[in-house]
Design a protein around this motif. Structure first.
Motif, PDB file in Angstrom:
ATOM      1  N   LEU A  98       0.818  -1.209   0.000  1.00 39.83           N
ATOM      2  CA  LEU A  98       0.000   0.000   0.000  1.00 39.83           C
ATOM      3  C   LEU A  98       0.853   1.261   0.000  1.00 39.83           C
ATOM      4  N   THR A  99       1.989   1.209   0.684  1.00 37.58           N
ATOM      5  CA  THR A  99       2.905   2.349   0.673  1.00 37.58           C
ATOM      6  C   THR A  99       3.451   2.585  -0.723  1.00 37.58           C
ATOM      7  N   GLN A 100       3.806   1.498  -1.398  1.00 45.50           N
ATOM      8  CA  GLN A 100       4.319   1.615  -2.758  1.00 45.50           C
ATOM      9  C   GLN A 100       3.248   2.151  -3.703  1.00 45.50           C
ATOM     10  N   VAL A 101       2.019   1.671  -3.560  1.00 46.29           N
ATOM     11  CA  VAL A 101       0.907   2.184  -4.360  1.00 46.29           C
ATOM     12  C   VAL A 101       0.780   3.692  -4.194  1.00 46.29           C
ATOM     13  N   CYS A 102       0.835   4.138  -2.943  1.00 43.26           N
ATOM     14  CA  CYS A 102       0.658   5.561  -2.631  1.00 43.26           C
ATOM     15  C   CYS A 102       1.736   6.408  -3.300  1.00 43.26           C
ATOM     16  N   PHE A 103       3.003   6.008  -3.163  1.00 44.32           N
ATOM     17  CA  PHE A 103       4.081   6.829  -3.699  1.00 44.32           C
ATOM     18  C   PHE A 103       4.161   6.760  -5.222  1.00 44.32           C
ATOM     19  N   VAL A 104       3.835   5.606  -5.807  1.00 52.10           N
ATOM     20  CA  VAL A 104       3.787   5.522  -7.265  1.00 52.10           C
ATOM     21  C   VAL A 104       2.738   6.483  -7.809  1.00 52.10           C
ATOM     22  N   MET A 105       1.581   6.553  -7.153  1.00 56.66           N
ATOM     23  CA  MET A 105       0.522   7.455  -7.607  1.00 56.66           C
ATOM     24  C   MET A 105       0.914   8.918  -7.406  1.00 56.66           C
ATOM     25  N   ASP A 171      -4.985 -16.872   0.068  1.00 51.79           N
ATOM     26  CA  ASP A 171      -3.819 -17.238  -0.725  1.00 51.79           C
ATOM     27  C   ASP A 171      -3.092 -15.968  -1.173  1.00 51.79           C
ATOM     28  N   LEU A 172      -1.770 -16.073  -1.274  1.00 47.17           N
ATOM     29  CA  LEU A 172      -0.995 -14.943  -1.770  1.00 47.17           C
ATOM     30  C   LEU A 172      -1.362 -14.672  -3.223  1.00 47.17           C
ATOM     31  N   GLU A 173      -1.498 -13.396  -3.552  1.00 50.01           N
ATOM     32  CA  GLU A 173      -1.873 -13.008  -4.900  1.00 50.01           C
ATOM     33  C   GLU A 173      -0.675 -12.430  -5.627  1.00 50.01           C
ATOM     34  N   THR A 174      -0.554 -12.749  -6.911  1.00 48.92           N
ATOM     35  CA  THR A 174       0.554 -12.264  -7.716  1.00 48.92           C
ATOM     36  C   THR A 174       0.189 -10.952  -8.393  1.00 48.92           C
ATOM     37  N   LEU A 175       1.021  -9.943  -8.180  1.00 42.70           N
ATOM     38  CA  LEU A 175       0.837  -8.645  -8.811  1.00 42.70           C
ATOM     39  C   LEU A 175       1.914  -8.462  -9.877  1.00 42.70           C
ATOM     40  N   TYR A 176       2.105  -7.227 -10.343  1.00 42.24           N
ATOM     41  CA  TYR A 176       3.159  -6.928 -11.297  1.00 42.24           C
ATOM     42  C   TYR A 176       4.517  -6.934 -10.584  1.00 42.24           C
ATOM     43  N   PHE A 177       5.508  -6.373 -11.253  1.00 40.60           N
ATOM     44  CA  PHE A 177       6.835  -6.280 -10.646  1.00 40.60           C
ATOM     45  C   PHE A 177       6.822  -5.360  -9.430  1.00 40.60           C
ATOM     46  N   PHE A 178       5.805  -4.527  -9.342  1.00 38.47           N
ATOM     47  CA  PHE A 178       5.625  -3.644  -8.198  1.00 38.47           C
ATOM     48  C   PHE A 178       4.127  -3.528  -7.936  1.00 38.47           C
ATOM     49  N   CYS A 179       3.760  -2.957  -6.801  1.00 39.28           N
ATOM     50  CA  CYS A 179       2.346  -2.804  -6.453  1.00 39.28           C
ATOM     51  C   CYS A 179       1.765  -1.604  -7.181  1.00 39.28           C
ATOM     52  N   GLU A 180       0.806  -1.874  -8.046  1.00 40.12           N
ATOM     53  CA  GLU A 180       0.156  -0.849  -8.846  1.00 40.12           C
ATOM     54  C   GLU A 180      -1.332  -0.906  -8.547  1.00 40.12           C
ATOM     55  N   VAL A 181      -1.971   0.253  -8.382  1.00 41.32           N
ATOM     56  CA  VAL A 181      -3.310   0.324  -7.810  1.00 41.32           C
ATOM     57  C   VAL A 181      -4.323  -0.502  -8.585  1.00 41.32           C
ATOM     58  N   PHE A 182      -4.264  -0.513  -9.909  1.00 38.51           N
ATOM     59  CA  PHE A 182      -5.218  -1.282 -10.700  1.00 38.51           C
ATOM     60  C   PHE A 182      -5.108  -2.773 -10.390  1.00 38.51           C
ATOM     61  N   GLN A 183      -3.876  -3.263 -10.251  1.00 38.59           N
ATOM     62  CA  GLN A 183      -3.677  -4.680  -9.992  1.00 38.59           C
ATOM     63  C   GLN A 183      -4.064  -5.069  -8.573  1.00 38.59           C
ATOM     64  N   VAL A 184      -3.811  -4.196  -7.605  1.00 37.86           N
ATOM     65  CA  VAL A 184      -4.207  -4.487  -6.231  1.00 37.86           C
ATOM     66  C   VAL A 184      -5.725  -4.600  -6.129  1.00 37.86           C
ATOM     67  N   ILE A 185      -6.430  -3.700  -6.803  1.00 37.03           N
ATOM     68  CA  ILE A 185      -7.897  -3.765  -6.804  1.00 37.03           C
ATOM     69  C   ILE A 185      -8.381  -5.049  -7.457  1.00 37.03           C
ATOM     70  N   LYS A 186      -7.735  -5.479  -8.527  1.00 40.45           N
ATOM     71  CA  LYS A 186      -8.173  -6.673  -9.259  1.00 40.45           C
ATOM     72  C   LYS A 186      -8.092  -7.943  -8.423  1.00 40.45           C
ATOM     73  N   VAL A 187      -7.136  -8.017  -7.476  1.00 39.48           N
ATOM     74  CA  VAL A 187      -6.979  -9.244  -6.704  1.00 39.48           C
ATOM     75  C   VAL A 187      -7.802  -9.224  -5.417  1.00 39.48           C
ATOM     76  N   ALA A 188      -8.592  -8.172  -5.198  1.00 35.87           N
ATOM     77  CA  ALA A 188      -9.441  -8.112  -4.009  1.00 35.87           C
ATOM     78  C   ALA A 188     -10.589  -9.098  -4.133  1.00 35.87           C
TER      79      ALA A 188
END
Length: 312
Positions: A98-105, A171-188
């Motif tokens: 979530l921290t990475q999502v915030c700073f990327v945005m 279960d652990l969810e696979t995202l991109y190479f980094f946490c990106e908001v669109f992908q985090v929402i998709k695995v919810a």
């Protein structure tokens, strides 16, 4: 997979860059080199602008802020990738994600605004040259940066807080190479309609608005240049915009490609690579674009390098 009750998953898995163990040292060296080039190149731009009195103008003031943003943008993603490669562990904690999502945005939105501000600066310089220093005074330039940063931070915090209301699967969810908001929402595993509405609304306003401001500015710039009687004047006016146009094309081309592939295609390494180019290659290329196409910047950079060598 069953959703967890009232709790969130403790960590996510990031996409592995490669499954080949022999390639991992090579990839580590590649991304480390990209990061060092990005930081060094943008730091040189900042030092050149701050040390050369001839570059104490609004255009270079905005450029130094863009360079600082590029350093921060790269720092949000590449160091974590390097740590994962070295440790051969693709996990990232929930809080870290979530921290990475915030700073990327924050830094992607800020870069978009800065490019729009820089286009407006060129518009005033070319279309209203006699009033340029009156319009683009120090106070107004600082206000533009402050408002851009404030809007970027508020937008990123809003989406980060909206992520806190989501539940994720055990279960652990696979995202991109980094946490990106669109992908985090998709695995919810919970309802994401409100998140998507707010996210796409914000992207359409904060992402597209600066882009249309750039289009409008350059429409006026081209119209003004074509009315110039002197061929030398036309060339000089176009040359002052060349670097900015190149950076805008690189940033928005990779950004739109990333988000279009994210929205309309299924998860794949190809879409992940598009997102990686947008966050890693663009910040690295900006210093080269501005230094290679700008005579004043090249002279200032030579002075900085000579001064650094003499100091050593």
């Amino acid at each position: 997979m069953e959703p967890r009750n009232q709790t969130d998953v403790s960590e996510f898995l990031l996409l592995a860059l490669t499954e080949d163990m022999e390639l991992q040292p090579l990839l580590f060296s590649l991304f480390l080199s990209m990061y060092l080039v990005t930081v060094l190149g943008n730091l040189l731009i900042i030092l050149a602008v701050s040390s050369d009195p001839h570059l104490h103008t609004p255009m270079y003031f905005f450029l130094s802020n863009l360079s600082f943003t590029d350093i921060c943008f790269s720092t949000t993603t590449i160091p974590k990738m390097l740590v994962n490669l070295q440790a051969q562990n693709q996990s990232i904690t929930y809080a870290g994600c979530l921290t990475q999502v915030c700073f990327v945005m924050i830094f992607s939105t800020l870069e978009s605004f800065l490019l729009g501000v820089m286009a407006y600066d060129r518009y005033v310089a070319i279309c209203h040259p006699l009033r340029y220093m009156v319009i683009m005074d120090t106070r107004f330039c600082g206000l533009l940066i402050l408002v851009s940063l404030l809007v970027s931070v508020v937008d990123a915090l809003l989406h980060s807080l909206m992520l806190l209301r989501l539940s994720f699967c055990t279960d652990l969810e696979t995202l991109y190479f980094f946490c990106e908001v669109f992908q985090v929402i998709k695995v919810a595993c919970s309802e994401i309609l409100i998140n998507n509405i707010i996210l796409y609304f914000a992207v359409s306003i904060l992402g597209v608005l600066p882009f249309f401001a750039i289009i409008f500015s350059y429409t006026q710039i081209v119209s003004s240049i074509l009315r110039m009687p002197s061929a030398g004047g036309k060339y000089k006016a176009f040359s002052t915009c060349g670097s900015h146009i190149s950076v805008v094309s690189l940033f928005y081309g990779t950004a739109f490609g990333s988000y279009i592939s994210t929205t309309f295609t299924h998860f794949s390494k190809e879409t992940a690579v598009a997102s990686m180019i947008y966050t890693m290659v663009t910040p690295m290329m900006n210093p080269f674009i501005y230094s290679l196409r700008n005579r004043d910047m090249k002279a200032a950079l030579r002075s900085v390098i000579r001064g650094t060598t003499a100091f050593q």
